[in-house]
Design an enzyme around this catalytic site. Structure first.
Site, PDB file in Angstrom:
ATOM      1  N   LYS A 107       0.861  -1.182   0.000  1.00 11.46           N
ATOM      2  CA  LYS A 107       0.000   0.000   0.000  1.00 11.46           C
ATOM      3  C   LYS A 107       0.894   1.226   0.000  1.00 11.46           C
ATOM      4  CE  LYS A 107      -3.611   2.401   2.532  1.00 11.46           C
ATOM      5  NZ  LYS A 107      -4.578   2.351   3.615  1.00 11.46           N
ATOM      6  N   GLU A 157       7.505  -7.029   1.221  1.00  9.57           N
ATOM      7  CA  GLU A 157       6.253  -6.987   1.991  1.00  9.57           C
ATOM      8  C   GLU A 157       5.400  -8.221   1.689  1.00  9.57           C
ATOM      9  OE1 GLU A 157       5.186  -5.098   4.323  1.00  9.57           O
ATOM     10  OE2 GLU A 157       6.112  -3.126   4.192  1.00  9.57           O
ATOM     11  N   LYS A 204      -2.088  -1.626  -3.851  1.00  6.23           N
ATOM     12  CA  LYS A 204      -2.966  -0.460  -3.790  1.00  6.23           C
ATOM     13  C   LYS A 204      -2.131   0.814  -3.861  1.00  6.23           C
ATOM     14  CE  LYS A 204      -5.921   1.861  -0.537  1.00  6.23           C
ATOM     15  NZ  LYS A 204      -6.406   1.920   0.792  1.00  6.23           N
ATOM     16  N   TYR A 207     -14.758   0.890  -7.419  1.00 13.86           N
ATOM     17  CA  TYR A 207     -16.037   1.559  -7.206  1.00 13.86           C
ATOM     18  C   TYR A 207     -16.963   1.351  -8.408  1.00 13.86           C
ATOM     19  CZ  TYR A 207     -13.538   3.359  -3.270  1.00 13.86           C
ATOM     20  OH  TYR A 207     -12.820   3.407  -2.100  1.00 13.86           O
TER      21      TYR A 207
HETATM   22  C1  PBG Z   1      -7.215   3.674   5.385  1.00 12.86           C
HETATM   23  C2  PBG Z   1      -7.631   3.363   3.987  1.00 12.86           C
HETATM   24  C3  PBG Z   1      -7.492   4.251   2.909  1.00 12.86           C
HETATM   25  C4  PBG Z   1      -8.070   3.633   1.793  1.00 12.86           C
HETATM   26  C5  PBG Z   1      -8.527   2.364   2.190  1.00 12.86           C
HETATM   27  N1  PBG Z   1      -8.232   2.219   3.563  1.00 12.86           N
HETATM   28  C6  PBG Z   1      -6.975   5.641   2.877  1.00 12.86           C
HETATM   29  C7  PBG Z   1      -5.675   5.960   3.450  1.00 12.86           C
HETATM   30  O1  PBG Z   1      -4.794   5.092   3.626  1.00 12.86           O
HETATM   31  O2  PBG Z   1      -5.507   7.125   3.785  1.00 12.86           O
HETATM   32  C8  PBG Z   1      -8.161   4.269   0.441  1.00 12.86           C
HETATM   33  C9  PBG Z   1      -9.082   3.666  -0.565  1.00 12.86           C
HETATM   34  C10 PBG Z   1      -9.433   4.538  -1.712  1.00 12.86           C
HETATM   35  O3  PBG Z   1      -8.871   5.644  -1.933  1.00 12.86           O
HETATM   36  O4  PBG Z   1     -10.324   4.148  -2.480  1.00 12.86           O
HETATM   37  N2  PBG Z   1      -6.844   2.698   6.247  1.00 12.86           N
END
Ligand code: PBG
Length: 325
Positions: free
Chosen positions: A194, A232, A247, A312
């Site tokens: 992430k 990771e 992500k 989405y």
């Molecule tokens: C936070 C989390 C985030 C998203 C999913 N879980 C945002 C962040 O890390 O600030 C983002 C998902 C998206 O932008 O669609 N734990």
């Protein structure tokens, strides 16, 4: 000319015959935002067409998605500011509306697969995924909070626990806690690679969860790094993850491909809010054909190696596909 690649493109039937990748509706996951209350449906300004639902309307939305073949949901709670605190204690409180909703979803739709979000940020007065002290995010102090949250979610009936916090060692910590409590059947979908991305903006609008100070760069990954994603991934797999995630998706297709070719567990890719917002905005301006752009985007993520795509547009894609056939 002995080779004429165009021969295989001559007719629709031929093109379908030689098509290398296929996107299945059963591989798509619809993220959903839950708010407290009743009969509420609030649009997210920076993600037009995507809503925050109160439980009653969320249940209807899930029913509509399932009738189109979308059976898996990633569910996020929007917590009112006054319920937030330093320790994110509302996340495992017995009267938590998110946990109650999960129970009701599984009761009404036992065939659904629901995935939770584990991180402190929606519940934290600091707006960070981990425990904050003197401006530092404390890794090891965060782990027990994440485990409590995960156990409450498993208890509520979530099929998969989704740690999105990027603390070190959290997958193992959560796995062991779940196992000790008897939740050996509850899986873990880990947000493995992430990145500290600019593309989470609309999501933070939806949950009002932006950090109150600083950024997330001490725990989310540097967008410049590829090899580190492999590190990771190996860690998360050795710690007990069932599915690993990359992500964002679109700007990290190489990461998806790297993990797909170097690991042997399913890869999920999260087509995040900002990536969807760009497409929505361009389509609203008449600059892109929305339907075709969505199809090509999701196929690109699939082709890169994603087994599962969180987007989405899941419901919309399923609607378009059903209409066609
Ligand atoms: C936070 C989390 C985030 C998203 C999913 N879980 C945002 C962040 O890390 O600030 C983002 C998902 C998206 O932008 O669609 N734990």
């Amino acid at each position: 000319m002995l080779q004429r690649p165009r021969r295989n493109r001559l007719t629709p039937v031929l093109r379908n015959l030689v098509q290398e990748n296929h996107l299945q509706i059963s591989s798509l996951v619809q993220p959903l935002f839950l708010i407290p209350g009743e009969n509420i449906k609030l649009e997210i300004k920076s993600l037009p067409g995507i809503f925050r639902f109160s439980e009653d309307l969320l249940l209807e939305e899930i029913g509509a998605c399932m009738s189109l073949g979308i059976n898996t949901f990633l569910i996020f709670p929007a917590i009112p500011e006054e319920w937030k605190d330093k320790s994110a204690s509302y996340s495992y409180s017995p009267d938590n509306f998110y946990l109650k909703a999960a129970k009701n979803i599984k009761k009404q739709y036992p065939a659904s697969c629901i995935i939770s979000d584990v991180a402190m940020d929606p519940y934290s007065s600091d707006g960070h995924d981990g425990w904050v002290e003197d401006g530092q995010i404390l890794n090891d102090k965060t782990l027990p909070v994440l485990a409590k949250m995960a156990m409450a979610q498993a208890e509520a009936g979530f099929d998969l626990i989704g740690p999105s916090d990027m603390m070190d060692g959290r997958v193992q910590f959560i796995r062991e806690s779940l196992d000790k409590a008897g939740f050996t059947q509850t899986g873990i979908l880990s947000y493995t690679a992430k990145y500290a991305s600019a593309f989470y903006g609309p999501f933070r609008d939806a949950l009002d969860s932006a950090p109150k100070s600083g950024d997330k760069k001490t725990y989310q990954m540097n967008p410049a790094n590829l090899q580190e994603a492999l590190k990771e991934a190996h860690l998360d797999i050795s710690e007990g993850a069932d599915i690993i995630m990359v992500k964002p998706a679109l700007h990290y297709l190489d990461v998806i491909h790297l993990l797909k070719t170097n690991t042997n567990i399913p890869i999920a890719a999260y087509h995040v809010s900002g990536e969807c917002a760009m497409l929505i905005a361009a389509a609203q301006n008449g600059w892109l054909d929305r339907k075709k752009a969505i199809e090509e985007t999701l196929m690109g993520i699939k082709r890169a190696g994603a087994d599962i795509i969180i987007t989405y547009f899941a419901r919309e894609y399923a609607e378009n596909t059903t209409k066609q056939s």
